[in-house]
Design a protein around this motif. Structure first.
Motif, PDB file in Angstrom:
ATOM      1  N   ALA A   1       0.829  -1.209   0.000  1.00 37.22           N
ATOM      2  CA  ALA A   1       0.000   0.000   0.000  1.00 37.22           C
ATOM      3  C   ALA A   1       0.865   1.262   0.000  1.00 37.22           C
ATOM      4  N   VAL A   2       1.948   1.237   0.765  1.00 38.09           N
ATOM      5  CA  VAL A   2       2.859   2.389   0.788  1.00 38.09           C
ATOM      6  C   VAL A   2       3.498   2.568  -0.582  1.00 38.09           C
ATOM      7  N   PHE A   3       3.946   1.480  -1.200  1.00 38.80           N
ATOM      8  CA  PHE A   3       4.559   1.565  -2.528  1.00 38.80           C
ATOM      9  C   PHE A   3       3.577   2.116  -3.552  1.00 38.80           C
ATOM     10  N   VAL A   4       2.349   1.611  -3.539  1.00 42.17           N
ATOM     11  CA  VAL A   4       1.320   2.081  -4.476  1.00 42.17           C
ATOM     12  C   VAL A   4       1.012   3.559  -4.242  1.00 42.17           C
ATOM     13  N   GLY A   5       0.911   3.957  -2.988  1.00 38.80           N
ATOM     14  CA  GLY A   5       0.630   5.364  -2.675  1.00 38.80           C
ATOM     15  C   GLY A   5       1.739   6.293  -3.124  1.00 38.80           C
ATOM     16  N   VAL A   6       2.984   5.911  -2.832  1.00 41.64           N
ATOM     17  CA  VAL A   6       4.122   6.735  -3.242  1.00 41.64           C
ATOM     18  C   VAL A   6       4.210   6.791  -4.766  1.00 41.64           C
TER      19      VAL A   6
END
Length: 164
Positions: free
Chosen positions: A59-64
């Motif tokens: 989720a962090v990777f997708v958000g960034v």
């Protein structure tokens, strides 16, 4: 007289995407290190390295990635990878993409990255994401911050110092 800029193909766009994934991964690592530092500052005596789960990391990777692509395409039309390889994302009319279309394109790229492969068979060298948001990726080496490509450039008249 305006000439159409060349459209980028699969190889160049894939190389730019590789650079962008590297940049995004570096930002994710920095976010993780910031979380570690905050956790340590909050409670140094009971500190333990955080071990985020796979869904949280994803989720962090997708958000960034979505934020990085949206901001880059909306502001200048180019990411770090695009800048390195002389690529710019523009609207079908060769103007700036705008925030909403940049965001939609970013989400489509993060969710369906294999859509880039359509570039190899498309006669107009457009990915699935380009077709969805009506954008094109063109070669543009100018460092103009995203000025319109479709506007004819006037030949500059040399200054008196240049005439000598």
């Amino acid at each position: 007289m305006t000439s159409q800029p060349g459209r980028a193909g699969l190889v160049t766009r894939s190389l730019a995407a590789t650079v962008d994934v590297t940049v995004i991964a570096a930002v994710v690592v920095l976010v993780y290190l910031a979380a570690v530092a905050a956790r340590f500052a909050w409670s140094p005596l009971t500190f333990r390295w955080p071990a985020p789960s796979a869904p949280v990391s994803s989720a962090v990777f997708v958000g960034v990635a979505t934020a990085y692509l949206t901001v880059a395409w909306a502001r200048t039309g180019r990411t770090r990878g695009g800048s390195l390889l002389g690529l710019r994302v523009v609207s079908a009319r060769l103007g700036p993409l705008g925030w909403w279309r940049a965001a939609a394109r970013a989400v489509a790229y993060v969710v369906f990255p294999v859509g880039l492969l359509w570039t190899a068979v498309s006669p107009t060298r457009r990915s699935v994401q380009d077709v969805l948001v009506r954008s094109v990726v063109v070669y543009d080496w100018r460092r103009d911050g995203g000025a319109r490509l479709g506007v004819a450039e006037r030949p500059s008249t040399p200054s008196p110092a240049e005439r000598i």
